[in-house]
Design an enzyme around this catalytic site. Sequence first.
Site, PDB file in Angstrom:
ATOM      1  N   PRO A 101      29.302   5.779 -27.082  1.00 25.31           N
ATOM      2  CA  PRO A 101      28.285   4.990 -26.522  1.00 25.31           C
ATOM      3  C   PRO A 101      26.717   5.166 -27.022  1.00 25.31           C
ATOM      4  CG  PRO A 101      29.137   6.104 -24.459  1.00 25.31           C
ATOM      5  CD  PRO A 101      29.977   6.457 -25.796  1.00 25.31           C
ATOM      6  N   SER A 108      26.079  10.022 -30.184  1.00 31.44           N
ATOM      7  CA  SER A 108      26.388   8.633 -31.117  1.00 31.44           C
ATOM      8  C   SER A 108      25.761   8.770 -32.529  1.00 31.44           C
ATOM      9  CB  SER A 108      26.189   7.444 -30.370  1.00 31.44           C
ATOM     10  OG  SER A 108      25.631   6.772 -31.319  1.00 31.44           O
ATOM     11  N   ALA A 111      27.598  11.823 -34.296  1.00 31.96           N
ATOM     12  CA  ALA A 111      28.879  11.491 -34.586  1.00 31.96           C
ATOM     13  C   ALA A 111      29.105  10.885 -35.944  1.00 31.96           C
ATOM     14  CB  ALA A 111      29.705  11.204 -33.543  1.00 31.96           C
ATOM     15  N   ASP A 152      23.251  18.737 -31.014  1.00 30.00           N
ATOM     16  CA  ASP A 152      24.093  17.654 -31.170  1.00 30.00           C
ATOM     17  C   ASP A 152      24.830  17.929 -32.530  1.00 30.00           C
ATOM     18  OD1 ASP A 152      23.050  16.728 -28.644  1.00 30.00           O
ATOM     19  OD2 ASP A 152      22.961  14.547 -29.623  1.00 30.00           O
TER      20      ASP A 152
HETATM   21  O1  PMV Z   1      20.635  12.404 -25.487  1.00 25.25           O
HETATM   22  P1  PMV Z   1      21.432  13.490 -26.423  1.00 25.25           P
HETATM   23  O2  PMV Z   1      22.630  13.257 -26.421  1.00 25.25           O
HETATM   24  O3  PMV Z   1      20.722  12.984 -27.982  1.00 25.25           O
HETATM   25  O4  PMV Z   1      20.933  14.781 -26.049  1.00 25.25           O
HETATM   26  C1  PMV Z   1      19.689  15.134 -26.026  1.00 25.25           C
HETATM   27  C2  PMV Z   1      19.394  16.673 -25.771  1.00 25.25           C
HETATM   28  C3  PMV Z   1      18.007  16.904 -25.501  1.00 25.25           C
HETATM   29  O5  PMV Z   1      18.055  18.300 -25.311  1.00 25.25           O
HETATM   30  C4  PMV Z   1      17.171  16.116 -24.446  1.00 25.25           C
HETATM   31  C5  PMV Z   1      17.092  16.732 -27.032  1.00 25.25           C
HETATM   32  C6  PMV Z   1      17.543  17.990 -28.165  1.00 25.25           C
HETATM   33  O6  PMV Z   1      17.044  17.601 -29.287  1.00 25.25           O
HETATM   34  O7  PMV Z   1      18.271  18.930 -27.835  1.00 25.25           O
END
Ligand code: PMV
Length: 320
Positions: A101, A108, A111, A152
Amino acid sequence: MTTACAPGKVILFGEHAVVYGRPAIAVPVTQVRACAMVEDGPLGQGVIIDATDLHLRHQAGDPVPATSPAYALEATVRNALQRLGIGGLPDLTLTVSSTVPIASGMGSGAAVATAIVRALAQHVGQALSPAEVSQLVYQTEVIHHGTPSGIDNTVIAFGQPVYFVRGQPIETLRVGRPFWLVIGDTGSQSPTKDVVGDVRRAWQAEPEKYEALFDRIGAVATRAGRAIEQGRPSALGELMDENQELLQAIHVSSPQLEKLIHSARTAGAMGAKLCGAGRGGNMIALVARAKAQRVADMLRTAGAVNFVISEVGAASSMSG
Ligand code: PMV
């Protein structure tokens, strides 16, 4: 023709504080994934990017705003080709699809970029290490998020649970005993860049308060990392609840997330929290295997548009 895929991810502990140097824990989620297929095109075609899920077909070189998904996709392709030593734009069609999603805390963008980098490398017969893939995907993350911590791209490119500290060598986590998560989607998108920007402004306005909250989030992540490695997953429930309270304190939760988190706990989850940037997107709940379906059903009743049941530390299962 070459195809490569990459999983989604969830952050178990430490989001936001990880941007400020505190540790965080993330795990891949293989029930959702992005795939990229590379095919040679006719001479002179250049690079065409076809992203069905984004309703996008883009000819590399055509001008697009830096905020458009096409911009990040083209940049990913160009960076990967440069790293692979391929000059100019070869004649290729890249077809991208994803069940991760979008803007929902499941990685996302990372990935999709990981799948593209892997597919291009395979297509030209070169092997890139997970660290090299991660580094290329980080460049795409910068386009998406501005100041990403790098968690990520790391968890997705390595495809393993990670204990991540910004700027430090990657540490994969050994899962002492597998455990189960239910991941529930509020269905409301929340761009990471916006939420991270708001947290930054709040931190600038009240640095001491925010530094102290980040310290506490980091301490929770450290304790959680130990519990995971030592095979004490039941300790994680309380730590998730504690982490969620701290995420509320930095104003990244939302009424919808709170509703799902509350429902999961009522249905017997051992702990629950939002995951990723927050304000929307997904939440996670720690569950005993036998209670996973009940928690998932309850999340649906409470308004979740989707759920994934995932086992961390072993081969995984279903979604719906
Ligand atoms: O929302 P996502 O899956 O992109 O995760 C962001 C994680 C944060 O800690 C809020 C930002 C980051 O760069 O680590």
